[in-house]
Design a protein around this motif. Structure first.
Motif, short mmCIF file in Angstrom:
data_model
loop_
_atom_site.label_atom_id
_atom_site.label_comp_id
_atom_site.label_asym_id
_atom_site.label_seq_id
_atom_site.Cartn_x
_atom_site.Cartn_y
_atom_site.Cartn_z
N GLN A 26 45.79 43.05 49.79
CA GLN A 26 45.31 41.69 49.98
C GLN A 26 44.12 41.79 50.93
OE1 GLN A 26 47.46 38.09 52.07
NE2 GLN A 26 47.72 37.91 49.84
N TYR A 28 40.81 40.17 52.92
CA TYR A 28 40.31 38.95 53.54
C TYR A 28 38.83 39.15 53.90
CZ TYR A 28 45.31 38.10 54.50
OH TYR A 28 46.67 37.92 54.39
N LEU A 176 51.56 38.73 54.37
CA LEU A 176 50.87 38.33 53.15
C LEU A 176 50.72 36.82 53.07
CD1 LEU A 176 52.34 40.57 50.29
CD2 LEU A 176 50.08 40.70 51.33
N ARG A 178 50.50 33.70 50.75
CA ARG A 178 50.96 33.37 49.40
C ARG A 178 50.39 32.04 48.96
NH1 ARG A 178 55.07 36.07 47.30
NH2 ARG A 178 53.97 35.42 45.41
N LYS A 184 50.58 37.83 43.06
CA LYS A 184 50.91 38.88 44.03
C LYS A 184 50.63 40.26 43.46
CE LYS A 184 54.62 40.36 47.17
NZ LYS A 184 56.03 40.16 47.56
N ILE A 231 40.26 35.16 50.21
CA ILE A 231 41.44 36.03 50.13
C ILE A 231 41.59 36.45 48.68
CG2 ILE A 231 43.94 36.25 50.45
CD1 ILE A 231 43.82 34.12 52.58
N ASN A 233 43.78 39.35 46.05
CA ASN A 233 44.76 40.42 45.82
C ASN A 233 44.22 41.37 44.77
OD1 ASN A 233 46.47 39.22 47.64
ND2 ASN A 233 47.80 38.29 46.10
N TYR A 268 42.34 43.96 55.54
CA TYR A 268 43.27 44.02 54.41
C TYR A 268 44.71 44.17 54.87
CZ TYR A 268 43.33 49.01 55.42
OH TYR A 268 43.47 50.22 56.07
#
Length: 280
Positions: A26, A28, A176, A178, A184, A231, A233, A268
């Motif tokens: 993930q 950022y 994380l 969500r 995900k 953000i 994934n 991350y």
């Protein structure tokens, strides 16, 4: 016997599959509120006395900074007046801790001494005989000594002219994020980026820093604020690549991995998907 072998094969297959894990990241992106900080290869704040540099890239995001003294006098960084603030919650840089440094020195000595021992064996006639002999027995002596030094955390950090010091204590986020629109475990074609303005960003964070120049009693205070603007994934292949190290024109036999999207304004969280985990 065939049935037993069949069951063993099934059990091993299940164990192998259950231990298979896929890596995801993930990632950022953070934007400084002062946009002039982002006009360089690094995130840099500057005034007439100092230069403060950030590189967020790490697991969880490193909010530490390098403080460079541009002046001709000592700069005194007041940690008890410095704070990491995340979503309006302030965290102290000065925690009044005590650190213990321990060192051990060991030495080993050995000596030999004579000892009377019974030696049993066969003589040339094949008859058992027992004789008294002298054997050398090695005896080792190990001695060690240790010392420990307690170091009190400094409330004020002194930075001489023309030098820098690194201050690091907090990560930005380690859990994380969500969202229903953010898979995900995305495949390559399913990768999607969430975008945020400052007012709706899930993470707004800053360093509030206080320092003094020379013997001046007037403190200088400033705040370096950032907010998460993106953000995403990713599956591992979209983030990590491999290449061979090279030294003096010769490539090494082993390759190493590197981040394709590494930058000082990103950080991350690495996470894993088990084979049996099908949740998105």
């Amino acid at each position: 016997m065939k049935t037993l072998n069949y069951l063993i094969i099934i059990a091993l297959s299940v164990l192998t599959l259950s231990s298979c894990k896929t890596t995801y990241y993930q990632v950022y992106r953070a934007v400084p509120s002062d946009r002039s900080m982002a006009n360089r290869e690094a995130l840099v704040y500057e005034d007439e006395n100092c230069e403060v540099t950030y590189n967020l890239w790490s697991h969880g995001g490193n909010m530490g900074f390098a403080f460079f003294n541009k002046s001709k006098e000592n700069i005194y960084l007041n940690l008890d007046e410095c704070f990491f603030v995340r979503n309006d919650v302030a965290n102290d840089y000065y925690l009044d801790r005590e650190f213990t440094q321990t060192s051990n020195v060991g030495s080993k000595s050995s000596r030999k001494k004579g000892a009377s021992v019974a030696l049993a064996g066969l003589n040339f006639l094949g008859l058992i005989q027992t004789n008294q002999g002298v054997a050398e027995v090695s005896e080792s002596l190990i001695t060690s000594s240790g010392s420990s030094i307690s170091v009190k955390e400094k409330k004020i950090i002194t930075i001489p002219p023309g030098t820098l010091k690194f201050i690091s204590e907090y990560n930005i986020n380690e859990s994380l994020y969500r969202d229903c629109d953010l898979l995900k475990y995305p495949r390559r074609k399913q990768v999607k980026t969430l975008h945020f303005m400052k007012e709706e960003s899930p993470f707004v964070f800053s360093n509030r820093i206080t320092y003094r120049v020379g013997e001046s009693t007037e403190p200088v205070q400033f705040e370096n604020q950032f907010y998460v603007s993106e953000i995403t994934n990713y599956p591992k292949k979209e983030v990590v690549d491999y290449e061979y190290d090279e030294f003096c024109g010769e490539k090494s036999e082993e390759r190493y991995n590197f981040f394709k999207i590494k930058s000082p304004d990103r950080f991350y969280i690495m996470y894993l998907k088990n084979y049996q985990d099908t949740k998105h």
